[in-house]
Design a protein around this motif. Structure first.
Motif, mmCIF file in Angstrom:
data_model
loop_
_atom_site.group_PDB
_atom_site.id
_atom_site.type_symbol
_atom_site.label_atom_id
_atom_site.label_comp_id
_atom_site.label_asym_id
_atom_site.label_seq_id
_atom_site.Cartn_x
_atom_site.Cartn_y
_atom_site.Cartn_z
ATOM 1 N N MET A 1 8.086 4.548 -5.351
ATOM 2 C CA MET A 1 8.139 4.560 -3.886
ATOM 3 C C MET A 1 9.457 3.910 -3.511
ATOM 4 O O MET A 1 9.832 2.874 -4.068
ATOM 5 C CB MET A 1 6.948 3.805 -3.302
ATOM 6 N N ILE B 1 6.059 6.621 1.423
ATOM 7 C CA ILE B 1 5.346 5.347 1.256
ATOM 8 C C ILE B 1 6.207 4.211 1.783
ATOM 9 O O ILE B 1 5.705 3.270 2.408
ATOM 10 C CB ILE B 1 4.987 5.116 -0.222
ATOM 11 N N GLN C 1 -5.520 4.354 -1.327
ATOM 12 C CA GLN C 1 -5.115 5.304 -0.296
ATOM 13 C C GLN C 1 -4.636 6.622 -0.911
ATOM 14 O O GLN C 1 -4.003 6.630 -1.958
ATOM 15 C CB GLN C 1 -3.989 4.714 0.568
ATOM 16 N N GLY C 2 -4.932 7.715 -0.212
ATOM 17 C CA GLY C 2 -4.435 9.020 -0.603
ATOM 18 C C GLY C 2 -5.447 9.912 -1.295
ATOM 19 O O GLY C 2 -5.286 11.132 -1.311
ATOM 20 N N LEU D 1 -1.065 11.920 6.099
ATOM 21 C CA LEU D 1 -1.090 10.829 5.130
ATOM 22 C C LEU D 1 0.098 9.899 5.303
ATOM 23 O O LEU D 1 -0.031 8.674 5.284
ATOM 24 C CB LEU D 1 -1.103 11.424 3.721
ATOM 25 N N VAL D 2 1.282 10.496 5.499
ATOM 26 C CA VAL D 2 2.517 9.718 5.630
ATOM 27 C C VAL D 2 2.476 8.838 6.871
ATOM 28 O O VAL D 2 2.867 7.669 6.831
ATOM 29 C CB VAL D 2 3.731 10.664 5.683
ATOM 30 N N VAL E 1 -0.792 5.733 4.823
ATOM 31 C CA VAL E 1 0.282 5.116 4.038
ATOM 32 C C VAL E 1 1.062 4.115 4.881
ATOM 33 O O VAL E 1 1.383 3.009 4.435
ATOM 34 C CB VAL E 1 1.194 6.212 3.454
ATOM 35 N N LYS E 2 1.374 4.507 6.103
ATOM 36 C CA LYS E 2 2.116 3.610 7.000
ATOM 37 C C LYS E 2 1.300 2.353 7.313
ATOM 38 O O LYS E 2 1.838 1.242 7.372
ATOM 39 C CB LYS E 2 2.446 4.366 8.290
ATOM 40 N N ASP F 1 1.484 -0.020 4.289
ATOM 41 C CA ASP F 1 2.799 -0.645 4.162
ATOM 42 C C ASP F 1 3.017 -1.703 5.239
ATOM 43 O O ASP F 1 3.442 -2.827 4.946
ATOM 44 C CB ASP F 1 3.901 0.407 4.264
ATOM 45 N N VAL G 1 0.146 2.740 -4.682
ATOM 46 C CA VAL G 1 -0.891 3.740 -4.435
ATOM 47 C C VAL G 1 -0.881 4.807 -5.544
ATOM 48 O O VAL G 1 -0.192 5.811 -5.438
ATOM 49 C CB VAL G 1 -0.723 4.380 -3.038
ATOM 50 N N LEU H 1 -1.097 8.638 -5.127
ATOM 51 C CA LEU H 1 0.090 9.347 -4.659
ATOM 52 C C LEU H 1 1.177 9.418 -5.731
ATOM 53 O O LEU H 1 2.350 9.592 -5.416
ATOM 54 C CB LEU H 1 0.622 8.707 -3.377
#
Length: 591
Positions: free
Chosen positions: A122, A144, A371-372, A452-453, A457-458, A461, A473, A476
């Motif tokens: 990532m 990510i 996640q994912g 997802l992004v 994921v956000k 982070d 993750v 991913l």
């Protein structure tokens, strides 16, 4: 894992190091261990460091290699950096540090843009070529690691967080009506490159942006998930897919163990995080730390899933930490969680991840998280509705969107309304692209590339980095996602969703966790807004700043205030919380 920022100027002026310093200072939580700012004429870089790999000062950033004529700032982790380092040494490169940062520098010098396809990891990266003056901005395959941009007066600023850009100054803070359309209809997801503010954009995932000295640029997408299936894929048995998925996930988890500090797990008690714990145990990780969080119930809805996380923790003998958050403590910490958001995000588990990350960071610096998995292996309730659909975009919108365009007109003041249903138009355009013919695959591709992004994921982070915690993750891992894209939809939809993953998991973890009803991160107090919470959101939406902004129609707000529990979206969200959260975020960022 760190925070990066910088400024590049497209005229004869010098870069403003004071601006870069302000941005770096604003990201202290992302990198509490060190800070650096450097300037080379029209380009300045800033960096906040969280020491995970090469704990010495030799891994400090910004990192410059004068011989190669390159300066770099980097946020993230390259999991295969040791293999790449050996390959580069065989080609004659020498290294001063043991960091993955220096591996990126040498890799770019050796392979140029092709290096990014070699990276497992990532990352958000900025590389300045001293000779040509070009700036390269790069974001990993799934976004990510974030990268926000703001261009004004022939100056481009970038940073790992939107609040850091605001701290740097010189930003257009007007609301973007198209982004607002997405926010209100698509569960707060605003697809790249837009954000809720007109003056801030974000680099799309899997993108290399090469910026010339005059400000012109070219974007290259270096990866995207594929959903084509060969004849062999279509004829492969479910059992064979199970074995392939499990082996690929083993590799993904193993890759994410690389660190010079201990690695733990955020354990919700669901299949995904439980499977990560099981695989880490198989890898022989000792004294594995696991962490779970729960909240008070509200309106008769339970606020924790401790029975399942305890089952896994006891089964594997982990060093388990169970964290319970009383309702008063939840409300007290909401302002901090909202301020930590780079963009407004309505999912209730934001506060959960924020408080969980706070507690985890007291013990370790790195965790793996589940996640994912739902987006990659079709775990959500809208995927079965897509099977065999003759109108996939409309069926997707009906299952996923929070409100129709007509509903948006009821809620949003005319001044802020987009001219059409931008979210539906976006979905229609994405579904019309070739490469994913099955309606289920169309939804999975869209969710993997976009939803997802800019949501799960956000969320992870933003709230892990608010406490200097690195979250990795494994679901991913791009090779795992490529494998999942080849699996026919019926295997993923089996057993109520994530069928192939559940069957793979049976070979590792107890079946009680696999056969349980699907859970989520419950925070009932924010779904059923009552009492003090209702007073809080009413104050937010009716104070002077909110009235001056005038985002929402008064009649619509009055309807929500009168019966907040009656207005729940298809994804179990509160309409009142959605509008209140946006206003809270804008006020927290002083917009």
């Amino acid at each position: 894992m760190c925070g990066i920022c910088g400024e590049v100027v497209f005229n004869n002026d010098m870069a403003n190091t004071a601006r870069v310093d302000r941005m770096a200072q604003a990201m202290a939580a992302r990198g509490p261990d060190a800070m650096g700012v450097t300037m080379r004429g029209r380009v300045a870089f800033g960096h906040r460091r969280l020491k995970i790999i090469d704990l010495s000062d030799l891994g400090a950033q910004p990192m410059t290699d004068a011989t190669l004529g390159l300066t770099l700032v980097f946020n993230g982790c390259i999991y295969n950096y040791q293999d790449l380092r050996q390959e580069l040494q065989n080609k004659g490169h020498s290294f001063a540090s043991t960091s993955d940062t220096e591996v990126i520098l040498k890799s770019f010098a050796e392979w140029g843009h092709d290096c990014f396809n070699k990276f497992h990891g990532m990352f958000a990266i900025a590389i300045h070529e001293h000779g040509s003056g070009r700036l390269h901005l790069v974001r990993d395959r799934f976004g990510i690691k974030p990268l926000y941009l703001a261009e004004k007066d022939q100056r481009l600023a970038f940073a790992s967080s939107l609040p850091a850009l605001l701290a740097g100054g010189n930003i257009d803070k007007d609301i973007d009506p198209v982004a607002l359309n997405h926010y209100m209809s698509w569960h707060a997801v605003v697809p790249a490159p837009r954000t809720i503010l007109k003056g801030v954009r974000k680099l799309p995932a899997a993108t290399i942006r090469t910026i010339e000295t005059d400000g012109s640029y070219k974007d290259v997408t270096f990866w995207e998930p594929k959903f084509e299936k060969s004849a062999e894929d279509l004829n492969r048995s479910a059992e064979e897919w199970d074995d392939m998925v499990l082996e690929s996930l083993r590799t993904a988890v193993r890759r994410r163990m690389v660190a010079d500090v201990p690695v733990g797990v955020l354990l919700s008690g669901g299949v995904d995080s439980s499977l990560i714990v099981g695989l880490l145990a198989e890898e022989g990780q000792k004294d594995l730390a696991t962490f779970s969080i729960g909240f008070e119930e509200a309106n008769g809805e339970k606020g924790d899933e401790f029975q399942y996380s305890d089952l896994i923790a006891n089964h594997y003998g982990t060093n388990h930490h169970q964290i319970f958050i009383p309702s008063a403590h939840l409300q007290e910490n909401l302002p901090g969680a909202i301020s930590a958001m780079s963009e407004p995000m309505v999912s209730y588990d934001n506060i959960g991840f924020y408080l969980l990350s706070r507690e985890v960071s007291k013990h370790i610096k790195v965790v793996q998280s589940g996640q994912g998995a739902d987006e990659v292996f079709a775990g959500y309730h809208w995927y079965p509705k897509m099977q065999g659909s003759n109108a996939p975009a409309q069926d997707y919108a009906a299952a996923f969107f929070d409100r129709t365009y007509a509903g948006m007109k009821e809620a949003v003041s005319p001044h802020y309304m987009a001219n059409r249903d931008e979210s539906l138009a976006f979905v229609e355009a994405q579904f019309a692209r070739s490469g994913a013919e099955d309606p289920v695959d169309k939804a999975l591709r869209l969710d993997t590339n976009t939803m997802l992004v800019d949501d799960p994921v956000k969320r992870v982070d933003n709230h892990s980095m608010a406490w200097g915690l690195e979250a990795r993750v494994p679901f991913l891992d791009h090779e795992l996602v490529e494998l999942a894209g080849r699996i026919p939809a019926e295997h993923k939809l089996a057993h109520g969703g994530k069928g192939v993953l559940k069957e793979a998991a049976r070979k590792v973890i107890p079946s009680e966790v696999i056969d349980r009803p699907k859970g989520y991160f419950p925070v009932p107090a924010l779904k059923y807004i009552q009492g003090d919470y209702l007073d809080m959101v009413r104050d937010t939406l009716t104070n002077q700043k909110a009235r001056e902004r005038g985002l929402f129609n008064t009649g619509y707000l009055d309807k929500l205030f009168a019966a907040p529990t009656e207005h729940i979206t298809p994804l179990r969200g509160s309409e009142l919380w959605q509008v209140a959260l946006l206003e809270m975020w804008l006020q927290a960022q002083e917009v």
